[in-house]
Design a protein around this motif. Sequence first.
Motif, short mmCIF file in Angstrom:
data_model
loop_
_atom_site.label_atom_id
_atom_site.label_comp_id
_atom_site.label_asym_id
_atom_site.label_seq_id
_atom_site.Cartn_x
_atom_site.Cartn_y
_atom_site.Cartn_z
N ALA A 278 0.84 -1.20 0.00
CA ALA A 278 0.00 0.00 0.00
C ALA A 278 0.88 1.25 0.00
O ALA A 278 0.60 2.22 -0.71
N VAL A 279 1.96 1.23 0.80
CA VAL A 279 2.87 2.38 0.85
C VAL A 279 3.44 2.64 -0.54
O VAL A 279 3.50 3.78 -1.01
N GLN A 280 3.84 1.56 -1.23
CA GLN A 280 4.44 1.74 -2.55
C GLN A 280 3.40 2.15 -3.59
O GLN A 280 3.70 2.90 -4.51
N LEU A 281 2.17 1.67 -3.44
CA LEU A 281 1.13 1.99 -4.43
C LEU A 281 0.62 3.41 -4.27
O LEU A 281 -0.01 3.95 -5.18
N THR A 282 0.89 4.03 -3.13
CA THR A 282 0.45 5.40 -2.91
C THR A 282 1.01 6.33 -3.98
O THR A 282 0.38 7.31 -4.36
N ALA A 283 2.20 6.00 -4.48
CA ALA A 283 2.80 6.83 -5.52
C ALA A 283 2.19 6.54 -6.89
O ALA A 283 2.61 7.15 -7.88
N ALA A 284 1.23 5.62 -6.96
CA ALA A 284 0.52 5.26 -8.20
C ALA A 284 1.44 4.92 -9.36
O ALA A 284 1.33 5.48 -10.45
N PRO A 285 2.36 3.97 -9.17
CA PRO A 285 3.24 3.60 -10.29
C PRO A 285 2.51 2.67 -11.26
O PRO A 285 1.71 1.85 -10.85
N PRO A 286 2.78 2.83 -12.59
CA PRO A 286 2.15 1.93 -13.56
C PRO A 286 2.80 0.54 -13.58
O PRO A 286 2.24 -0.39 -14.15
#
Lengths: 383, 534
Positions: B425-433
């Motif tokens: 979730a922490v990493q997905l917060t930056a919305a990477p493709p």
Amino acid sequence: MRRAALTTYFLPRDLHPAAWWAWTLGLAVAASRTTNPWLLLTILAVVCHVVVARRPDAPWAAAFRIYLWLGAVIVAFRVGFRFVFGGAEGQTILVRLPEIPLPAWAAGIRLFGAVSAESLLGGLYDGLRLATMVICLGAANALANPKRLLKALPPALYEVGTAVIVALSVFPQLAESVQRVARARRLRGGASGGRGRRRRVRVLRAVIVPVLEDALDRSLKLAASMDARGYGRSGAASPGARFVTGSLMITGLIGVCVGVYATLDGSTPRFLATPVLVAGLLVALAGFRLAGRRVRRSRYRPDRWRLPELVVAASGVGVAVVLFATSSVDPTNLNPSLTHLSWPLLSWPPLLGVLLGVLPAFLSPPPEHPYGAVPAAAEKVAA
Amino acid sequence: MIEFDRVTFRYHDRPDPVLADVSLTVGEGELVLVAGRTGAGKSTLLGAVNGLVPHFTGGHLGGTVAVAGVATHTRPPREFAHLAGVVGQDPLAGFVTDTVEEELAYGMEQLGLAPQVMRRRVEETLDLLGIADLRRRALRTLSGGQQQRAAIGSVLTTHPRVLVLDEPTSALDPTAAEDVLATLARLVHDLGATVLLAEHRMERVVPFADRMLYLPGDGSVVDGTPAEVLRGTPVAPPIVELGRLAGWEPLPLSVRDARRRAGPLRAALGPPPARPDAPAAAPVLRAEGIVVRYGPTVAVRGVDLDLHGGRTLAMMGRNGSGKSSLLWALQGSGPRQGGAVRVDGRDPGDLGAGAARALVGLVPQSAADLLYLETVAAECAAADHESAAAPGTCRTLLDRLAPGIDGDRHPRDLSEGQRLSLVLAVQLTAAPPVVLLDEPTRGLDYTAKAALAGIVGTLAGEGRAVVIATHDVEFVATVADRVVVLAEGEIVSDGRAADVLGGSPAFAPQVAKVLGEPWLTVADVRAALPEAVR
């Protein structure tokens, strides 16, 4: 028969670490007795030769090169200081550097100024002596596995030794986790966040907290594993026996402290000096002995003290003894004069004495390969 | 040999007991498999055998546990060193000395055995475990499987009456795990050792277990032969699920058993499932000629790779084949000596750390390294701040991935699966493709793996490109569209999951071994069965 004994004698094995320590300490003591550069250089040559001939192919042995560099730095510093803080003692002035005047409170210190050959030479001799002693210690570290020396501690100190070994193995692990965490931090955007001091605190915390948690986790696991494997099984020691050994050791150590103090301080009564020191030592040793006997622990493949160990230790001690003996016979050549410039002379007795130290290179068995049979050698035999 | 008599165990701060009124007896020469979800009490049960529970962990133990007639409450764990040999998950954490030979001798030194006995037993154990050529090696330099075998050897030398192993293969790659389990099978068959073993990869142990203890998580224990116990467990290895689906009785426990009965099932199956082909759309990430080297060793040797949105790629290969190095190089944080990566026209390696993670998100192998705050809520707030997202973004993501995690809990107290969800979730917060996961299944049980498979499906469904580096064949079979196999830093095979996995003896999932190439999972088989049989 004799040939078989010789073959056994020279079978590759690692000598008892204490033998190598005795040898290097002997050479270091010998070095401390002289400032004659020829003798010191001979000692260095002897040490280097033996290290090259008998060091094992192990990581700790590679550190010897660092000690050689350290020695060179020591000599350079000693000589360099004579330039900086003035070395005008003696008649032969080599250069006159402009002297920097210092305020009155710094009287007695001189910056630059005249530099004499005598004082430079003094610095060189002195530095060379210290460097030789340091390199001798380095040789001990290269020749004997430091961890095996810890294993050779008396049984009473076994637990302390284990603790030190465990602590030593923690450092590479810590370095590893710091690297891993620092790398992982970049994944969270690393440098972003607050500014200035607050940011630095955050950064530090982001690295230190996971590393410490990791270290704590590991040590708990290690403690559980050591407990499960029987570390610290006390065996059957009654509280009474424990009390006796404990009080013997403490009384002994107090005696040693008082004795050492009295020996160094001339104003205390003499009966407090040597007698108390010796008595304290004896009591403490008895305590160690008792504590050791209580320990029901055995040692896997302990290093044994055999003939080659004796030869190695004797050659080191021999060098020290010869230099002590010759210093009373022929002191001038051991410490060349610095008042009249001349080539330092070398007489036969100390030189031969120092050369005794090279014997281990020929009279000790070669070390074992640290990782077992060398595959290349095995293949050669097969082919 | 081991006796549990009405054992109840609870931690002081928790109301529910971990074990409730457990009575069982393990006889001599039995291999007992302990299974159950993470946190169900497997480790507690195993730790109670030599008294580490409760002497070391705290908590209250009621009833008696006895090994060879000696009750654990009478003595500290160290007095059980000659009765019970305990091997943990992480062998490196338990080593006291630094070479193999000294480690084998350590336990015997503590017992005060005679030097000749020690010498003989060390040699025998080295041969028994096949590690004689490693005897003088430093333990740190060994591979995971070698380390675990050394750890088993180090407890065997004291000739314990029982051997207790707590998930000995959970940190190992499949080959290393195979090594360790083969060693155990040999100990059981040739020496008749009494073994108590907890293991996530049940499928590998079930064939030679005599008995199985299943812990449902409410403190009780289900005790019986593996075939009986597995009939009722909610989680089971794929081969057992296939057996249940086909109604085989008794349940098959090995590929051999299942294959001999698979004929009728194979004939009844319809056409194999259609799997999507390679997409025509332009790739989200394009990497060309990636080179990673550490001094003289080349980790990645000129790899080209395209990642497509909405697709899941599994990256496989033995330890040290360059998987992690490649992932880190793609993300831009790791070293990269050559080649180019393009995401959205930019190279994440040239950007700052903050900009790179908006293009490619990576969850590293030890995911907990990314967490450093005291509560889940604080971690989420920090994540929003770091990626300049609207407050609450991370928490929303977390609730979608793993609902119901209390914001006040400490990240370290979460289960392995929950912690992984938090980091994700922490990493997905930056919305990477592009999302890269390095060994996400490590330490997860079947349930947590199923949840992770769901999460991966969701990520791909949102149009992200997902890469999973893993050793877990069964997991790959359920989630991946495409599989890439690395060896010595090069891609050795690249293709649709069914083609790459089905045909390989090393990577074939159990269902493929039983039914043949196109069938990868039990779900595939279920979908292809005609209504009547279903």
